[in-house]
Design an enzyme around this catalytic site. Structure first.
Site, PDB file in Angstrom:
ATOM      1  N   SER A  14       0.842  -1.197   0.000  1.00 55.69           N
ATOM      2  CA  SER A  14       0.000   0.000   0.000  1.00 55.69           C
ATOM      3  C   SER A  14       0.875   1.244   0.000  1.00 55.69           C
ATOM      4  CB  SER A  14      -0.916   0.016   1.235  1.00 55.69           C
ATOM      5  OG  SER A  14      -0.151   0.100   2.426  1.00 55.69           O
ATOM      6  N   GLY A  15       0.239   2.366  -0.240  1.00 53.73           N
ATOM      7  CA  GLY A  15       0.927   3.650  -0.187  1.00 53.73           C
ATOM      8  C   GLY A  15       0.098   4.630   0.614  1.00 53.73           C
ATOM      9  N   ARG A  16       0.735   5.706   1.037  1.00 55.79           N
ATOM     10  CA  ARG A  16      -0.021   6.741   1.747  1.00 55.79           C
ATOM     11  C   ARG A  16       0.666   8.090   1.574  1.00 55.79           C
ATOM     12  NH1 ARG A  16       1.709   4.700   6.978  1.00 55.79           N
ATOM     13  NH2 ARG A  16       3.984   4.552   6.887  1.00 55.79           N
ATOM     14  N   GLY A  80      12.978  -1.058  -1.992  1.00 55.54           N
ATOM     15  CA  GLY A  80      14.225  -1.001  -2.744  1.00 55.54           C
ATOM     16  C   GLY A  80      14.247  -1.862  -3.991  1.00 55.54           C
ATOM     17  N   HIS A 239      14.992   5.183   0.278  1.00 58.94           N
ATOM     18  CA  HIS A 239      14.694   3.799   0.631  1.00 58.94           C
ATOM     19  C   HIS A 239      13.974   3.841   1.971  1.00 58.94           C
ATOM     20  CE1 HIS A 239      16.005  -0.527   1.734  1.00 58.94           C
ATOM     21  NE2 HIS A 239      14.848  -0.511   1.109  1.00 58.94           N
ATOM     22  N   ASP A 240      12.790   3.277   2.040  1.00 61.84           N
ATOM     23  CA  ASP A 240      11.960   3.433   3.242  1.00 61.84           C
ATOM     24  C   ASP A 240      12.667   2.976   4.508  1.00 61.84           C
ATOM     25  OD1 ASP A 240      11.811   0.720   2.608  1.00 61.84           O
ATOM     26  OD2 ASP A 240       9.665   0.739   2.192  1.00 61.84           O
ATOM     27  N   THR A 241      13.509   1.954   4.404  1.00 63.07           N
ATOM     28  CA  THR A 241      14.252   1.490   5.578  1.00 63.07           C
ATOM     29  C   THR A 241      15.173   2.577   6.123  1.00 63.07           C
ATOM     30  OG1 THR A 241      14.218  -0.775   4.760  1.00 63.07           O
ATOM     31  CG2 THR A 241      15.850  -0.255   6.446  1.00 63.07           C
ATOM     32  N   ASN A 300      18.471  -8.326   5.549  1.00 59.34           N
ATOM     33  CA  ASN A 300      17.120  -8.378   4.994  1.00 59.34           C
ATOM     34  C   ASN A 300      16.508  -9.724   5.365  1.00 59.34           C
ATOM     35  OD1 ASN A 300      16.637  -5.959   3.066  1.00 59.34           O
ATOM     36  ND2 ASN A 300      18.734  -6.613   2.620  1.00 59.34           N
ATOM     37  N   GLY A 409       5.041  -0.418  10.835  1.00 63.35           N
ATOM     38  CA  GLY A 409       3.701  -0.960  11.084  1.00 63.35           C
ATOM     39  C   GLY A 409       3.702  -2.234  11.899  1.00 63.35           C
TER      40      GLY A 409
END
Length: 446
Positions: A14-16, A80, A239-241, A300, A409
């Site tokens: 998902s995205g937000r 990524g 990169h979200d991480t 990872n 999350g």
């Protein structure tokens, strides 16, 4: 009218779009819009629906404007390794292929039959995974893919979204570091490797660091979202991480590790320099770009993907998939079944429940039968994997980790947090849940 920084966060499911405002010195978040991110199987490949995602991003930005926010800037972060290719006119040459696609099967083994894996790791510092950009491009080169012949630029997912907002094409450092194509020490492209792969060098553009301007919204974008003022797009740790890890408080008194918990689990520490030893390679660690010159030294690990896939299957069968039902059922379930969450059989099976059942049978275990037993099996297996990862991390550090921050999350899964704390034997601190968005917005503010 409130001034707001917009964090646009794309995850694997998902995205937000989240607005961040300062109120009396505190950062206040407002989730403007959430939307699904689907993997679409068509022909021989699995794709991301980039066109829909781009439209959803614009919808979220427009909703923020309609809600009365004046936009200070925008930052974009994503998962990524995946990328799109554009031609000299800026046209997208095809929907980006999903990292769960089967085209990279066997590619690492073939690549390392010709390349010294130890020397390669000493340069890239990247955990070898078939999903990595290197092996995606290697597969494309092997099949003589037409896109590579006409492409002008390779843009990772956040680079691609940013490009179509601003018209500026470059590669942000933290996302580029997931590719296995960077020189970890120089923190720029390893063109020697790129030439050895036979890839066009012009595909790989300027590497920009977090905090760099990526340009301003194009006039047509401003018109579509309903504004008449300039809005800058900032290269956050895209990169979200890396964005999530940047919010973990570092302390000279404690050795702190982070576990970014979501579809993937990223377990590691922040380091000033990459760790490129043979011990790090054998333990499966990667060196990814972070903020403020830091390196995210991490493993990872397959995260909640297995549970998410199970829940998707159960939902299609009409079963209850509420966490408020599943987690209490898991706590009282009686099963000793454990799985290797990183086994490739769990990467993208047609049926996750069937994959778990077959794995247990093959390993002389009694398979789970109820929903509660399946959930308990997955969460206990994750906690065990975190223990193994923490032990490996401690062997590579001068001092052992004394506290683990679980962020993202997945930090809301209190049962998993408790299992993790019991497994690793040190305190687990929960949250923040919106670590990625907070890190994204903080970088924009800087």
């Amino acid at each position: 009218m409130k001034e707001a920084y917009l964090a646009i966060d794309f995850g694997g499911g998902s995205g937000r779009v989240i607005a961040g405002c300062l109120s009396e010195g505190e950062l206040v978040l407002d989730t403007i819009y959430r939307f699904p991110n689907r993997q679409v199987r068509m022909g021989r490949h699995v794709y991301w629906d980039f066109l829909s995602l781009f439209e959803d991003m614009k919808t979220g930005i427009r909703m923020a404007v309609e809600k009365g926010y004046t936009l200070k800037s925008i930052g974009i972060d994503t998962w990524g390794v995946d990328f799109g290719l554009i031609d000299k006119q800026g046209n997208l040459l095809g929907n980006p292929v999903c990292y769960r696609d089967s085209r990279t099967e066997g590619m690492p083994e073939e690549f390392f039959s010709k390349v010294d894996v130890k020397a390669h790791y000493a340069e890239s510092g990247t955990q070898v995974m078939a999903i990595n950009t290197l092996f995606q491009l290697y597969a494309m080169k092997k099949e003589d893919n037409a896109q590579l012949k006409v492409a002008d630029k390779l843009l990772f997912m956040p680079d691609l979204f940013s490009y179509y907002l601003t018209g500026v094409a470059n590669n942000e450092y933290s996302i580029a570091s997931t590719s296995e194509l960077l020189d970890a020490k120089a923190r720029t492209w390893n063109f020697k490797l790129i030439r050895e792969l036979g890839l066009p060098e012009h595909l790989f553009g300027e590497v920009v660091m977090p905090g760099t301007s990526r340009g301003f919204l194009k006039p047509e974008i401003k018109e579509q979202i309903g504004i008449d003022y300039e809005v800058e797009v900032i290269a956050v740790a895209s990169h979200d991480t890396a964005s999530a890890a940047s919010v973990v408080p570092l302390s000279p008194e404690e050795k702190v590790a982070f576990l970014s918990s979501g579809t993937w689990s990223l377990l590691g520490v922040m380091s000033d320099e990459p760790i490129l030893t043979e011990e790090a390679r054998l333990a499966g660690f990667t060196n990814e770009g972070g903020t403020d010159g830091k390196i995210c030294f991490l493993q990872n690990i397959t995260g909640l993907w297995i549970l998410q896939k199970l829940m998707q299957e159960w939902k299609e069968e009409g079963k209850d998939v509420a966490y408020s039902t599943l987690l209490p059922a898991a706590e009282v379930a009686e099963t000793d079944a454990l799985i290797d969450v990183d086994d490739t059989v769990f990467q993208c099976p047609v049926s996750m429940a069937e994959a778990i059942t077959n794995y247990c049978i093959a390993h002389q275990q009694t398979p789970p039968s109820t929903q509660g037993e399946f959930v308990k099996c997955v969460l206990r297996s994750l906690a065990l994997r975190y223990k193994i990862g923490m032990e490996a991390l401690n062997r590579l550090l001068p001092e052992p980790v004394t506290k683990l921050y679980v962020i993202g999350g997945g930090s809301q899964n209190k049962y998993l947090n408790r299992l993790t704390e019991e497994a690793i034997g040190i305190p687990v601190v929960e949250g923040p849940v919106e670590a990625t968005a907070i890190g994204n917005i903080r970088q924009q503010m800087k």
